[in-house]
Design an enzyme around this catalytic site. Sequence first.
Site, PDB file in Angstrom:
ATOM      1  N   HIS A  62      -2.887  -1.447  -1.984  1.00  0.00           N
ATOM      2  CA  HIS A  62      -3.116  -0.719  -3.247  1.00  0.00           C
ATOM      3  C   HIS A  62      -4.480  -1.092  -3.820  1.00  0.00           C
ATOM      4  O   HIS A  62      -5.227  -0.242  -4.299  1.00  0.00           O
ATOM      5  CB  HIS A  62      -2.046  -1.088  -4.286  1.00  0.00           C
ATOM      6  CG  HIS A  62      -0.775  -0.289  -4.184  1.00  0.00           C
ATOM      7  ND1 HIS A  62      -0.740   1.080  -4.164  1.00  0.00           N
ATOM      8  CD2 HIS A  62       0.523  -0.693  -4.117  1.00  0.00           C
ATOM      9  CE1 HIS A  62       0.526   1.495  -4.093  1.00  0.00           C
ATOM     10  NE2 HIS A  62       1.312   0.433  -4.053  1.00  0.00           N
TER      11      HIS A  62
ATOM     12  N   GLU B 163       1.817   5.377  -2.687  1.00  0.00           N
ATOM     13  CA  GLU B 163       2.789   4.489  -2.028  1.00  0.00           C
ATOM     14  C   GLU B 163       2.724   4.646  -0.513  1.00  0.00           C
ATOM     15  O   GLU B 163       2.733   3.675   0.230  1.00  0.00           O
ATOM     16  CB  GLU B 163       4.206   4.801  -2.523  1.00  0.00           C
ATOM     17  CG  GLU B 163       4.524   4.203  -3.877  1.00  0.00           C
ATOM     18  CD  GLU B 163       4.236   2.727  -3.929  1.00  0.00           C
ATOM     19  OE1 GLU B 163       4.599   2.013  -2.988  1.00  0.00           O
ATOM     20  OE2 GLU B 163       3.605   2.285  -4.896  1.00  0.00           O
TER      21      GLU B 163
ATOM     22  N   HIS C 272       1.170  -4.592   1.631  1.00  0.00           N
ATOM     23  CA  HIS C 272       1.336  -3.383   0.824  1.00  0.00           C
ATOM     24  C   HIS C 272       0.590  -3.494  -0.509  1.00  0.00           C
ATOM     25  O   HIS C 272      -0.139  -2.580  -0.912  1.00  0.00           O
ATOM     26  CB  HIS C 272       2.827  -3.119   0.586  1.00  0.00           C
ATOM     27  CG  HIS C 272       3.098  -1.931  -0.278  1.00  0.00           C
ATOM     28  ND1 HIS C 272       3.319  -0.670   0.234  1.00  0.00           N
ATOM     29  CD2 HIS C 272       3.149  -1.807  -1.627  1.00  0.00           C
ATOM     30  CE1 HIS C 272       3.507   0.176  -0.769  1.00  0.00           C
ATOM     31  NE2 HIS C 272       3.411  -0.490  -1.915  1.00  0.00           N
ATOM     32  N   GLU C 273       0.762  -4.616  -1.189  1.00  0.00           N
ATOM     33  CA  GLU C 273       0.122  -4.784  -2.500  1.00  0.00           C
ATOM     34  C   GLU C 273      -1.398  -4.871  -2.375  1.00  0.00           C
ATOM     35  O   GLU C 273      -2.136  -4.288  -3.180  1.00  0.00           O
ATOM     36  CB  GLU C 273       0.683  -6.017  -3.217  1.00  0.00           C
ATOM     37  CG  GLU C 273       2.126  -5.858  -3.668  1.00  0.00           C
ATOM     38  CD  GLU C 273       2.328  -4.626  -4.534  1.00  0.00           C
ATOM     39  OE1 GLU C 273       1.532  -4.381  -5.449  1.00  0.00           O
ATOM     40  OE2 GLU C 273       3.288  -3.878  -4.274  1.00  0.00           O
TER      41      GLU C 273
HETATM   42 ZN   LIG Z   1       3.258   0.126  -3.858  1.00  0.00          ZN
END
Ligand SMILES: [Zn+2]
Length: 269
Positions: A138, A195, A134-135
């Site tokens: 980004h 997100e 997830h990170e």
């Molecule tokens: Zn996030």
Amino acid sequence: MKKVILIMALFLGVTACKVNPFTGKKMLNFYGNKQIFPMAFAQYDQFLTENAVVENTAESRMITKVGQRIASAAERWLNANGFQGYLNDYKWEYNLVKDETVNAWCMPGGKIVFYTGILPITQTERGVAVVMGHEVAHALADHGAQRMSAGTLQQIGAVAGNVAIQDERKRNMFNQAYGLGSTLGIMLPFSRGHETEADRIGLQIMAIAGYDPTEAAELWKRMKAKSGGQAPPEFMSTHPSNDTRIQNLTAWAPLAKQEAQKFGVTTFQ
Ligand SMILES: [Zn+2]
């Protein structure tokens, strides 16, 4: 509005829009990697000098291992989709920091920090892969850079006629965009759209890396349970969990596995 953006882009001397390979969307981005990454790298190094980096433990080695697998999966995906060289300026680094804050983040250019406080929630290597995917997503989708560009537009609007962004101001913009500087390492929340993108991309790259993407929904359930306690996780302040998020992750996990099969990955740990 488009014309205004174009004119400003010309003044700034960089390309305002490029298509992001992970989202297929045109992104507003005034700042290229060569401008943003050196600032991120410097901030990251400073963060490491001011915090207790955990080295040569089973946990710190696991963070590095998961990070390398996720980065390698991202590279395979990019190469397979015609984006060779996308990661050229990236300088991946994975560090575990001794801090009970429940948090993890990835700065532009692949500079990652996990806090020991998040390990009780990730629980396993697979759980770490959820947060790592997830990170990293980004960072790959340039979400921070887009936020920085949006901030620049606001500033330009505020000082009409003055489009020369000097180095000092650029640094300030960077610090604002990433919530760094005086509160080093504290990240501002991303938008809900960012997100959702990071969730979807993160699932794909964790699956290509050989991690079972069904873990993502489980991790967010644990995060949600923790948020009811006396000390809600810092991670939750930038990554609000909700039932929609968990539903999405559950629905997307089989799709992520299908994507991974294109890369010959058929079993997931
Ligand atoms: Zn996030």
